[in-house]
Design an enzyme around this catalytic site. Sequence first.
Site, PDB file in Angstrom:
ATOM      1  N   GLU A   1      40.378  38.866  30.187  1.00 42.84           N
ATOM      2  CA  GLU A   1      39.888  38.575  28.807  1.00 42.84           C
ATOM      3  C   GLU A   1      40.946  37.519  28.408  1.00 42.84           C
ATOM      4  OE1 GLU A   1      40.551  42.566  27.868  1.00 42.84           O
ATOM      5  OE2 GLU A   1      38.908  42.514  26.742  1.00 42.84           O
TER       6      GLU A   1
ATOM      7  N   PHE B   1      37.437  41.814  23.072  1.00 46.04           N
ATOM      8  CA  PHE B   1      37.349  43.208  22.433  1.00 46.04           C
ATOM      9  C   PHE B   1      38.057  42.923  21.002  1.00 46.04           C
ATOM     10  CE2 PHE B   1      38.090  47.720  22.010  1.00 46.04           C
ATOM     11  CZ  PHE B   1      37.337  48.135  22.541  1.00 46.04           C
TER      12      PHE B   1
ATOM     13  N   GLN C   1      30.480  49.970  33.603  1.00 45.36           N
ATOM     14  CA  GLN C   1      32.139  49.756  33.612  1.00 45.36           C
ATOM     15  C   GLN C   1      32.613  51.214  33.564  1.00 45.36           C
ATOM     16  OE1 GLN C   1      31.549  46.169  30.843  1.00 45.36           O
ATOM     17  NE2 GLN C   1      33.731  46.245  31.096  1.00 45.36           N
TER      18      GLN C   1
ATOM     19  N   ARG D   1      42.045  45.862  17.573  1.00 45.71           N
ATOM     20  CA  ARG D   1      42.548  44.751  18.412  1.00 45.71           C
ATOM     21  C   ARG D   1      42.478  43.507  17.658  1.00 45.71           C
ATOM     22  NH1 ARG D   1      44.082  43.436  23.821  1.00 45.71           N
ATOM     23  NH2 ARG D   1      44.192  45.479  24.191  1.00 45.71           N
TER      24      ARG D   1
ATOM     25  N   GLU E   1      30.381  49.034  29.037  1.00 43.44           N
ATOM     26  CA  GLU E   1      31.674  49.803  28.724  1.00 43.44           C
ATOM     27  C   GLU E   1      31.102  51.130  28.393  1.00 43.44           C
ATOM     28  OE1 GLU E   1      34.984  47.902  27.087  1.00 43.44           O
ATOM     29  OE2 GLU E   1      35.797  49.840  26.653  1.00 43.44           O
TER      30      GLU E   1
ATOM     31  N   ALA F   1      39.711  46.200  28.762  1.00 42.62           N
ATOM     32  CA  ALA F   1      40.734  45.674  28.475  1.00 42.62           C
ATOM     33  C   ALA F   1      41.681  44.949  29.583  1.00 42.62           C
ATOM     34  CB  ALA F   1      41.961  47.019  27.648  1.00 42.62           C
TER      35      ALA F   1
ATOM     36  N   ARG G   1      34.519  40.921  26.370  1.00 43.04           N
ATOM     37  CA  ARG G   1      35.540  40.124  26.660  1.00 43.04           C
ATOM     38  C   ARG G   1      36.382  39.668  25.417  1.00 43.04           C
ATOM     39  NH1 ARG G   1      34.545  35.851  31.504  1.00 43.04           N
ATOM     40  NH2 ARG G   1      36.474  36.209  32.574  1.00 43.04           N
TER      41      ARG G   1
ATOM     42  N   PHE H   1      31.159  42.196  31.242  1.00 40.99           N
ATOM     43  CA  PHE H   1      31.588  41.636  30.172  1.00 40.99           C
ATOM     44  C   PHE H   1      31.812  42.434  28.910  1.00 40.99           C
ATOM     45  CE2 PHE H   1      29.197  38.246  32.606  1.00 40.99           C
ATOM     46  CZ  PHE H   1      30.487  37.786  33.253  1.00 40.99           C
TER      47      PHE H   1
HETATM   48  N1  MTE Z   1      34.459  38.690  35.206  1.00 46.36           N
HETATM   49  C1  MTE Z   1      32.951  38.617  35.724  1.00 46.36           C
HETATM   50  N2  MTE Z   1      32.818  37.898  36.802  1.00 46.36           N
HETATM   51  N3  MTE Z   1      32.338  39.526  35.208  1.00 46.36           N
HETATM   52  C2  MTE Z   1      32.656  40.151  34.243  1.00 46.36           C
HETATM   53  O1  MTE Z   1      31.709  41.248  33.711  1.00 46.36           O
HETATM   54  N4  MTE Z   1      34.112  41.092  32.572  1.00 46.36           N
HETATM   55  C3  MTE Z   1      35.524  40.722  31.838  1.00 46.36           C
HETATM   56  C4  MTE Z   1      36.558  40.165  32.670  1.00 46.36           C
HETATM   57  N5  MTE Z   1      35.815  39.161  33.493  1.00 46.36           N
HETATM   58  C5  MTE Z   1      33.969  40.332  33.416  1.00 46.36           C
HETATM   59  C6  MTE Z   1      34.750  39.479  33.936  1.00 46.36           C
HETATM   60  C7  MTE Z   1      35.825  41.782  31.012  1.00 46.36           C
HETATM   61  S1  MTE Z   1      35.218  41.876  29.579  1.00 46.36           S
HETATM   62  C8  MTE Z   1      37.019  42.456  31.216  1.00 46.36           C
HETATM   63  S2  MTE Z   1      37.676  43.586  30.109  1.00 46.36           S
HETATM   64  C9  MTE Z   1      37.517  42.455  32.640  1.00 46.36           C
HETATM   65  O2  MTE Z   1      37.062  41.266  33.587  1.00 46.36           O
HETATM   66  C10 MTE Z   1      37.500  43.700  33.411  1.00 46.36           C
HETATM   67  O3  MTE Z   1      38.232  43.689  34.674  1.00 46.36           O
HETATM   68  P1  MTE Z   1      39.616  43.716  35.094  1.00 46.36           P
HETATM   69  O4  MTE Z   1      40.332  44.656  33.939  1.00 46.36           O
HETATM   70  O5  MTE Z   1      39.629  44.098  36.383  1.00 46.36           O
HETATM   71  O6  MTE Z   1      40.183  42.511  34.779  1.00 46.36           O
HETATM   72 MO1  MOS Z   2      36.198  44.153  28.435  1.00 45.89          MO
HETATM   73  S1  MOS Z   2      35.538  43.617  26.617  1.00 45.89           S
HETATM   74  O1  MOS Z   2      37.440  45.122  27.750  1.00 45.89           O
HETATM   75  O2  MOS Z   2      34.961  45.295  29.017  1.00 45.89           O
END
Ligand code: MTE
Ligand code: MOS
Length: 824
Positions: A765, A383, A236, A349, A271, A549, A381, A267
């Site tokens: 999230e 955080f 990520q 957070r 990161e 985030a 997800r 997820f």
């Molecule tokens: N959705 C899918 N399909 N796979 C993922 O790994 N990660 C989540 C969320 N949705 C994730 C997901 C997390 S932890 C975050 S922070 C956000 O997606 C990151 O992407 P965005 O900022 O584009 O929403």
């Molecule tokens: Mo999502 S826990 O901020 O990668």
Amino acid sequence: MNKALDLPVPELGAKSQSQSQSQSPSQSQSQSQQQPQPQVGVSRAHESAHLHVSGEAVYTDDIAEVRGTLHAALGLSPVAHGRLLSIDVDQLRRQPGVVAVITAVDLPGENNCGPLLHDDPLLADGELRYLGQPVFAVIATDRELARRAAALARTVIQAEALPPVLTAREAHALGQYVVPPMHLQRGDAAAALAQAPHRLDGEWSVGGQEQFYLEGQISYALPQEDQGLLVYCSTQHPSEMQLLVAHALGGLAHQVTVQCRRMGGGFGGKESQSALFACIAAVAAARLRVPVKLRVDRDDDFLVTGRRHGFDYRWTVGFDDEGHLLAADIDLISNCGHSADLSAPVMTRALCHFDNAYWLPNVSMHGYCARTNTQSNTAFRGFGGPQGALAIEMILDGVARRLGLDPLVVRQRNFYRDGQSVTPYGQTVEDNLLQPLTDRLISTSDYHARRQEIAAFNAGSPVLKRGLALTPLKFGISFNVVHLNQAGALVHVYTDGSVLVNHGGTEMGQGLNTKVAQVVAQALGVPLARVRTSATDTSKVANTSATAASTGADLNGKAAQDAALRIRKRLEPLAAQLLGCDPAALVFEAGWVHVRTPEDADAVPAPDGTRSRIAFSELVAKAYLARIQLWSEGFYATPGLHWDRSTLTGKPFFYFAFGAAVAEVVVDTLTGESRVLRADVLHDVGQSLNPALDIGQVEGAFVQGQGWLTTEELVWHPKTGMLLTHAPSTYKIPTANDMPVDFRVALFDAPNRADSIHRSKAVGEPPLLLPFSVLLAIKDAVAAAGPARCDPPLRAPATAEAILAAVEAVQGASSAACEQRLRA
Ligand code: MTE
Ligand code: MOS
């Protein structure tokens, strides 16, 4: 309200309300070929959907291996705590296929992969900190041989075992933390507690959670000429991987290129914690001057990497007869594992989400980041947000049960409202949607009638008990560290009018590339099919933040829009000249550029013989001949944020996302089994960029959070510190069968008041907090098995065992005892 009901939506999507002024659709009847085609605000398939379903999507392990590629495997610490005495490297070198062995002393640069503090060794050096810690790497001719040699870890590692500290409570008692304790206070909690009509003390805990991305951690490093290195990494955060790899090599960032086309899920788990794999593959490749791949299997992924922090809580709250919270004093203790990783911002957070939807006049919050001899816990997800908000939801549920009130009533009484809208950290909750959103959900879910029905059902059902709960959420959007809220993008328009976008965000299944492509298509007025997104690459956009985030689309969407609009600006003078109009009258739409009132232009030939419209591709080709720059960089920095780390106050969030869910469950009080019968969700994504993707995110987050709170239980051996639940055989993520039987997800369609990308809101999230309703519905069902006003001591995750224990506890309790506690 629910755009998802329009699904599936073909290319000519529903009319969008999210167009900017300059692109408002024409009312003309005469231009059937120029029907407005908004590219944002409509459901579009994920940009890689056709590749996902056909198996053609290339993940890191699918990249064709260069001849001579070697494979690495990690030798793991067999003890949770100890002194590393020796490693029998010779024995490892003699194993079939083994080409090299790397230990801490062989590292050319810094022995660290910690993202913030430099406290996270790549390979153990002297001290063994958890069972599963990488101690050495074996490089062999194939993956199987590397793994076989690495599996000799128990034999070749000589260690003096020391007693491990395995739980956060133990570490807290010892004052053993990864960062100093954090405090966030407002008002005078002690005085308000002393004066409150009622007080409630509690201790509670919630378990951690494994990210369980389907694609495990992997990196593939390929030496390039002159000390260069190309690293394909499932991450990520490509920019941080680039820096950490450079440091591990003792080199500079410009030598290292990190690329990621997509992840099979992150997820939060990729990161920071993709770094170990990137660095080891890189060090091995640089040293042997051959490509090296490191892919761990599921068991090792569990044993090596961390996950969502489990939290322990201790609280005292004061409240009045109506259930208004007057004061809260709370300790939050997170199990961080052996190093800091992202634990400090996760705790920040958590502290900033303890309020969730509620006005807390007097609070005293204390966050302790406990250091234990386990995997180093990290982003997942939400955080820390979920762990903070869940505590107040449990508290309010307990308050309501003591007062004999419906918990929903107590929640609503405590909602942020006018005059009571400042969070404990000092940010005002503007654009508060809690009450209207909840009101609508109460009505569409038929909450009150079902509450009656369930009571009637329970009265006649001694074994099966049903429960109902509505929980709201408020989630702050932005990185809680101001400088991370920036993004860059690079947009190329080629002379045939096709467009290639590159941006700093990463695609992990959430649909970020699709949203960014939609934004660019909208800005240039071209069909989405003309826009392609390329792999995230540190050599294209530099110094990017993690895709985390939930800010991916907010930040990178704005940066890509900036780039696209710059190109449009450069095209406008030429287009205006060709069409004989004022540049301000130009409309870029559906692959054409025309003047704002095309019906006039169509009816009357332009006076000087110029045309009424020109194809975008033709305009671009002409612009190239006129030597106009057809590519551009774009940049965005979220405005108005400030944060004081010492007092934990400021305006950390650009805006808040809201949502609420009603869950209905049934519990078998003889077996402890539970089932979600129905879930109704109303979630705020502002004006959705892509309703199909957003609904997918809401559903996925709901079920993922449901897994965290019901079936996903992590168990470490209390003596050895071995993580016993390290595979799907023992660690139970939800399956299709666990989905709510009746699942109704709707989007609360109101534009973001903040100037976000097309007035949308982040969605990644926040919906993870929706399934608090599942846990509290289970608690509600268990309460129905006990006397009036009992408050079931339900653990989380609410596994069958936990539910059974709670049922037994309430069945043993007397009504008088439950009443008694209120007076205490
Ligand atoms: N959705 C899918 N399909 N796979 C993922 O790994 N990660 C989540 C969320 N949705 C994730 C997901 C997390 S932890 C975050 S922070 C956000 O997606 C990151 O992407 P965005 O900022 O584009 O929403
Ligand atoms: Mo999502 S826990 O901020 O990668």
